[in-house]
Design a protein around this motif. Structure first.
Motif, short mmCIF file in Angstrom:
data_model
loop_
_atom_site.label_atom_id
_atom_site.label_comp_id
_atom_site.label_asym_id
_atom_site.label_seq_id
_atom_site.Cartn_x
_atom_site.Cartn_y
_atom_site.Cartn_z
N ALA A 105 31.13 55.80 35.16
CA ALA A 105 29.84 55.65 35.85
C ALA A 105 29.27 57.01 36.24
N ALA A 106 30.13 57.93 36.68
CA ALA A 106 29.66 59.26 37.06
C ALA A 106 29.10 60.01 35.86
N GLU A 107 29.66 59.78 34.69
CA GLU A 107 29.23 60.49 33.49
C GLU A 107 28.09 59.79 32.75
N HIS A 108 28.03 58.44 32.85
CA HIS A 108 27.08 57.69 32.02
C HIS A 108 26.15 56.77 32.81
N GLY A 109 26.27 56.72 34.11
CA GLY A 109 25.47 55.80 34.92
C GLY A 109 26.25 54.51 35.15
N PRO A 110 25.65 53.61 35.92
CA PRO A 110 26.35 52.36 36.28
C PRO A 110 26.86 51.61 35.04
N VAL A 111 28.04 51.04 35.19
CA VAL A 111 28.63 50.32 34.06
C VAL A 111 28.96 48.88 34.45
N ARG A 112 28.89 48.04 33.44
CA ARG A 112 29.44 46.69 33.51
C ARG A 112 30.77 46.76 32.79
N LEU A 113 31.68 45.91 33.18
CA LEU A 113 32.99 45.89 32.55
C LEU A 113 33.14 44.64 31.71
N GLU A 114 33.76 44.78 30.56
CA GLU A 114 34.16 43.63 29.74
C GLU A 114 35.61 43.81 29.34
N ALA A 115 36.29 42.71 29.20
CA ALA A 115 37.68 42.71 28.72
C ALA A 115 37.97 41.32 28.20
N THR A 116 38.93 41.21 27.30
CA THR A 116 39.38 39.89 26.90
C THR A 116 40.78 39.66 27.44
N VAL A 117 41.02 38.41 27.81
CA VAL A 117 42.29 38.01 28.40
C VAL A 117 42.69 36.68 27.78
N THR A 118 43.93 36.57 27.37
CA THR A 118 44.41 35.28 26.87
C THR A 118 44.65 34.35 28.05
N PRO A 119 44.50 33.04 27.86
CA PRO A 119 44.64 32.10 28.97
C PRO A 119 45.97 32.19 29.71
N GLY A 120 47.04 32.56 29.05
CA GLY A 120 48.35 32.64 29.70
C GLY A 120 48.62 33.95 30.42
N ASN A 121 47.70 34.89 30.37
CA ASN A 121 47.92 36.21 30.97
C ASN A 121 47.43 36.22 32.42
N VAL A 122 48.26 35.71 33.31
CA VAL A 122 47.91 35.58 34.72
C VAL A 122 47.71 36.95 35.37
N ALA A 123 48.54 37.93 35.02
CA ALA A 123 48.43 39.26 35.63
C ALA A 123 47.07 39.89 35.32
N ARG A 141 33.08 34.08 32.33
CA ARG A 141 34.09 33.99 31.27
C ARG A 141 33.60 33.04 30.19
N GLU A 142 33.93 33.39 28.95
CA GLU A 142 33.67 32.53 27.81
C GLU A 142 34.61 32.94 26.68
N VAL A 143 34.92 32.02 25.82
CA VAL A 143 35.81 32.35 24.70
C VAL A 143 35.03 33.26 23.74
N LEU A 144 35.62 34.41 23.47
CA LEU A 144 35.02 35.35 22.52
C LEU A 144 35.59 35.11 21.13
N PHE A 145 36.92 35.02 21.04
CA PHE A 145 37.59 34.78 19.77
C PHE A 145 38.49 33.56 19.92
N PRO A 146 38.16 32.46 19.28
CA PRO A 146 39.05 31.29 19.34
C PRO A 146 40.32 31.54 18.54
N GLU A 163 41.02 34.54 22.88
CA GLU A 163 40.72 35.68 23.74
C GLU A 163 39.45 35.33 24.52
N VAL A 164 39.59 35.27 25.83
CA VAL A 164 38.48 34.92 26.72
C VAL A 164 37.83 36.20 27.21
N LEU A 165 36.52 36.29 27.01
CA LEU A 165 35.77 37.46 27.42
C LEU A 165 35.44 37.36 28.90
N TYR A 166 35.86 38.37 29.65
CA TYR A 166 35.50 38.49 31.06
C TYR A 166 34.36 39.51 31.13
N ARG A 167 33.25 39.13 31.73
CA ARG A 167 32.14 40.05 31.97
C ARG A 167 32.06 40.24 33.47
#
Length: 172
Positions: A105-123, A141-146, A163-167
């Motif tokens: 954010a300091a280098e490029h301005g405010p950021v949104r984060l995205e990541a994918t998480v499998t349903p069983g990955n509680v951590a 959250r929405e499924v990105l890759f079934p 892989e569930v996409l977290y925005r």
């Protein structure tokens, strides 16, 4: 920019970190491990969007790799997060994510984060939801890759979880 958090020093990746990132990913046990070569390339080409946690001796004990999405300016996609077993549960992953998003954010301005998480990955689910709470953001959250999008390979145990996409974006 180097920061301190959770008893470690956090800074950008260096080319010499490639082997350690590969080792941490392999030892995590639940990541799709890429080739050692890819981690070396990552440390060269995406050092600015990667954070590495080092203990008092300078040994890498955790990392977050990410990249800015070319077709979505201001979106930092988090590729992998791994923390050495001796440092899990100490806040290193959260400190890494906070440090990386602040640096980007300091280098490029405010950021949104995205990541994918499998349903069983509680951590990972907890990590990203906690990040959102700390930053006053919302998570969608929405499924990105079934599962069907992945090849049925023996090393994938006969299949891959979706892989569930977290925005994660600032609350409106």
């Amino acid at each position: 920019m180097t920061t301190r958090g959770a008893g470690v020093e956090i800074g950008p990746a260096e080319l010499t970190d490639g082997a350690d990132l590969w080792r941490l990913a392999r030892d995590a046990g639940d990541l799709d491990v890429n080739s050692p070569y890819s981690y070396l390339l990552w440390c060269r080409d995406f050092a600015g969007t990667t954070a590495v946690a080092r203990d008092a001796s300078g040994r890498a004990v955790g990392f977050v790799t990410g990249y800015l999405r070319p077709d979505a300016p201001g979106t930092l996609f988090v590729w992998q997060v791994a923390v050495d077993g001796s440092h899990r549960g100490t806040g290193v992953a959260g400190a890494l994510l906070d440090a990386l998003s602040a640096r980007v954010a300091a280098e490029h301005g405010p950021v949104r984060l995205e990541a994918t998480v499998t349903p069983g990955n509680v951590a990972s689910d907890r990590l990203f939801r906690s990040y959102a709470r700390r930053h006053g953001a919302t998570v969608t959250r929405e499924v990105l890759f079934p599962s069907a999008a992945f090849p049925d390979t023996p090393d994938a145990g006969g299949g891959h979880e979706p892989e569930v996409l977290y925005r994660i974006a600032p609350a409106a």
